[in-house]
Design an enzyme around this catalytic site. Structure first.
Site, PDB file in Angstrom:
ATOM      1  NE  ARG A  58      -1.295   0.938  -9.434  1.00  0.00           N
ATOM      2  CZ  ARG A  58      -1.629   1.602 -10.520  1.00  0.00           C
ATOM      3  NH1 ARG A  58      -0.760   1.746 -11.497  1.00  0.00           N
ATOM      4  NH2 ARG A  58      -2.831   2.122 -10.634  1.00  0.00           N
TER       5      ARG A  58
ATOM      6  CD  GLN B   7      -9.602  -0.316  17.346  1.00  0.00           C
ATOM      7  OE1 GLN B   7      -9.719  -1.469  17.751  1.00  0.00           O
ATOM      8  NE2 GLN B   7      -9.577  -0.042  16.058  1.00  0.00           N
TER       9      GLN B   7
ATOM     10  CD  GLU C   1      -7.459  -5.695   9.729  1.00  0.00           C
ATOM     11  OE1 GLU C   1      -7.915  -5.193   8.687  1.00  0.00           O
ATOM     12  OE2 GLU C   1      -7.918  -5.436  10.851  1.00  0.00           O
TER      13      GLU C   1
ATOM     14  CE  LYS D 232      -1.912   6.263  -0.949  1.00  0.00           C
ATOM     15  NZ  LYS D 232      -2.964   7.164  -1.449  1.00  0.00           N
ATOM     16  CB  SER D 233      -3.307   1.943  -6.671  1.00  0.00           C
ATOM     17  OG  SER D 233      -2.825   3.261  -6.778  1.00  0.00           O
ATOM     18  CB  THR D 234       1.427   3.308  -3.991  1.00  0.00           C
ATOM     19  OG1 THR D 234       0.980   4.486  -4.657  1.00  0.00           O
ATOM     20  CG2 THR D 234       2.943   3.295  -3.929  1.00  0.00           C
ATOM     21  CE1 TYR D 235       3.648   0.237   1.146  1.00  0.00           C
ATOM     22  CE2 TYR D 235       1.901   1.788   1.641  1.00  0.00           C
ATOM     23  CZ  TYR D 235       3.197   1.349   1.810  1.00  0.00           C
ATOM     24  OH  TYR D 235       4.048   2.026   2.647  1.00  0.00           O
TER      25      TYR D 235
END
EC number: 3.5.4.13
Length: 188
Positions: free
Chosen positions: A114, A178, A135, A109-112
């Site tokens: 950035r 998993q 990851e 996501k762009s929030t992270y």
């Protein structure tokens, strides 16, 4: 190969269990957004993390030592602090059952992004089933918060023009089914 829209994602999830639990609309007020979007689905990260540390001097993907990572439960705080220049694993809240004619690609996501937080997930192969191991890298020289039970990445679905001859399930994929965070595996 066609990119699938929200109506297809919704139908496959509600009628065939492709994504469970499934959020039919995007939730984004006071949280990092998650749920159904126009041409994808924003997945949530759970509250369990495995932080890689330097107890041992080497990471070997063929012979991974579980002592190289420490489990952290962020359910009480609601977030996990990822140290500067550090790496952690986590898993999705959502369970996936991929159709045989569909491949999914996951993008951070762009929030992270950035904030210097890079999320990597390998493709969800045809007929893969399970929770997704995520990851997460902090590329900054500052500690960073990763919010548990909120959005972390977006999944887009690509339907093949024809059915594959052998799916992930057919070939006995090593991460099939998993649950939780799954460390690196090598088939022997």
């Amino acid at each position: 190969m066609g990119l699938k829209a929200d109506s297809w994602i919704k139908k496959m999830s509600l009628e065939h269990g492709m994504i469970s639990p499934f959020c039919e609309k995007q939730v984004g007020k006071n949280v990092i957004s998650y749920g159904l979007s126009s041409y994808g689905y924003d997945i949530r990260v759970g509250s369990e993390f495995m932080l890689f540390d330097n107890k041992n001097a080497l990471i070997d993907p063929k012979n991974f030592d579980p002592n190289n990572a420490t489990k952290i439960d962020a359910s009480k705080e609601g977030y996990f602090i990822l140290p500067a220049n550090a790496f952690a694993l986590a898993h999705t809240i959502e369970y996936f059952k991929m159709p045989k004619d569909t491949l999914a690609i996951c993008l951070g996501k762009s929030t992270y992004a950035r904030c210097g937080i890079i999320v990597n997930v390998t493709p969800f192969e045809p007929e893969f089933e399970g929770y997704i191991t995520i990851e997460i890298s902090n590329t900054t020289n500052l500690p960073a918060k990763v919010y548990a039970n909120e959005g972390i990445a977006q999944v887009v679905f690509l339907q093949g023009d024809e059915m594959c001859e052998q799916s992930y399930k057919d070939r006995g994929g090593k991460y099939q089914g998993q649950v939780g965070i799954t460390l690196p595996k090598i088939l022997k």
